[in-house]
Write an enzyme that holds these catalytic residues in place. Structure first.
Site: not given
Ligand SMILES: NC(=O)c1ccc[n+]([C@@H]2O[C@H](COP(=O)([O-])OP(=O)(O)OC[C@H]3O[C@@H](n4cnc5c(N)ncnc54)[C@H](OP(=O)(O)O)[C@@H]3O)[C@@H](O)[C@H]2O)c1
Length: 310
Positions: A175, A212
């Protein structure tokens, strides 16, 4: 004054492509861009979930212009097909929000033989951005937004000899590597935009600690891994809402004053309104950026050349 969704300027006539738009931060970014009048291409893997995501926006914003686009970032064939369909619509793309991601999951290979976190978080987005470049460069002021994390601080620059961590896999090492790659990609892309003299900007954001599905999925996929459960419990208790976490992405995508090559994060690292923050140390390592670009071109087989439109 703290930047909020109310500061998003009118987006009428603008086009956004948002990856991972079917949940979490991507859904909130799509919702707010649509509210301000943008046409939003919701690029997502799980189409049932994408349909539900769109259905969650429409009652609130009945005239939202939303298009669902299948995209699996873990498959170069899917990335090519998706980019082909988007380009086929002949739209200029004003915002590409490379948001989708997975975190802290067990070792897994994609159909292309890539380590899964590097594939979804970086290589798939590298390929998508390269393929969509003609439509981005037709826009008078395109933005490409990359999404990193505090995980970048633990990440090592890609080893060109072993980008897929063969024999060295650890869920958090992978990661961290992918999230440092997001920073290096964003900065190198912005440098290339400037040296080609094109008006596009590439910006990197850390959304902050946000409740999320990211943490929950890492628990599910590891069968209840200990560190994964720790982050899940913490985010339920202390995380921001997805609407608040999405603000850094929205600022980078829409604030007329957002700076190319800069980092936007919450004011207090993981919480608060989005502000510009400096990048230090290995985040700014030019050799690592050059090397990442070469490795990404080699692995995807896609030459990513930024040139002004003919
Ligand atoms: N939440 C936090 O605290 C946090 C902190 C730092 C950074 N981030 C970053 O924020 C971004 C969004 O994450 P989130 O927090 O919104 O998490 P999330 O709710 O798990 O959303 C992740 C998204 O990525 C999609 N995804 C996963 N594998 C995929 C694939 N093979 N092809 C296309 N889409 C795919 C998922 O779609 P499916 O369900 O269809 O797989 C979902 O729409 C990520 O890059 C994460 O690293 C989040």
């Amino acid at each position: 004054m703290a930047w909020s969704a109310e500061d998003i300027p009118d987006q009428s006539g603008r086009v956004a492509v948002v990856t991972g738009a079917n949940g979490g931060l991507g859904l909130e970014v799509s919702r707010e861009l649509a509210r301000k009048g943008a046409h939003v291409v919701m690029a997502a893997r799980d189409q049932d979930k994408a349909g539900e995501a769109r259905a969650s926006i429409l009652p609130e914003i009945p005239d939202a212009s939303l298009e669902l686009q299948p995209l699996d970032l873990a498959s170069l064939a899917s990335v090519r097909e998706s980019a082909g369909r988007i380009l086929g619509a002949d739209l200029d793309i004003d915002m590409l929000v490379n948001n989708a991601g997975v975190m802290g999951i067990p070792e897994r290979r994609t159909e292309d033989g890539f380590e899964m976190q590097l594939a979804v978080n970086h290589l798939g987005h590298f390929a998508l951005t390269a393929l969509l470049l003609p439509a981005l460069l037709r826009s008078p002021a395109a933005r490409v937004v990359s999404v990193t994390s505090t995980g970048r601080h633990t990440g090592r620059a890609i080893d060109p000899e072993n980008p897929h961590l063969e024999g060295r896999y650890d869920p958090w090492r992978a990661y961290g590597q992918s999230k440092l790659a997001n920073v290096h990609f964003a900065l190198e892309l912005d440098r290339r935009f400037r040296s080609a003299g094109v008006p596009a900007r590439s910006i990197v954001v850390h959304p902050g600690f946000t409740n999320t599905d990211l943490q929950a999925r890492s628990v599910r996929e590891t069968g209840g891994g200990r560190s994964q459960r720790f982050f899940r419990a913490a985010v339920i208790r202390f995380g921001m809402t997805p609407a608040r976490g999405a603000l850094a992405l929205l600022r980078a995508a829409t604030d007329p004053n957002a700076v190319g090559g800069a980092l936007y994060t919450p004011r207090w690292v993981n919480w608060g309104p989005p502000v510009r923050r400096p990048l230090f140390g290995r985040a700014r390592n030019r050799d690592a950026m050059t090397s990442l670009w070469e490795v990404s071109e080699r692995e995807t087989g896609i030459t990513f050349d930024v040139k002004p439109p003919a």
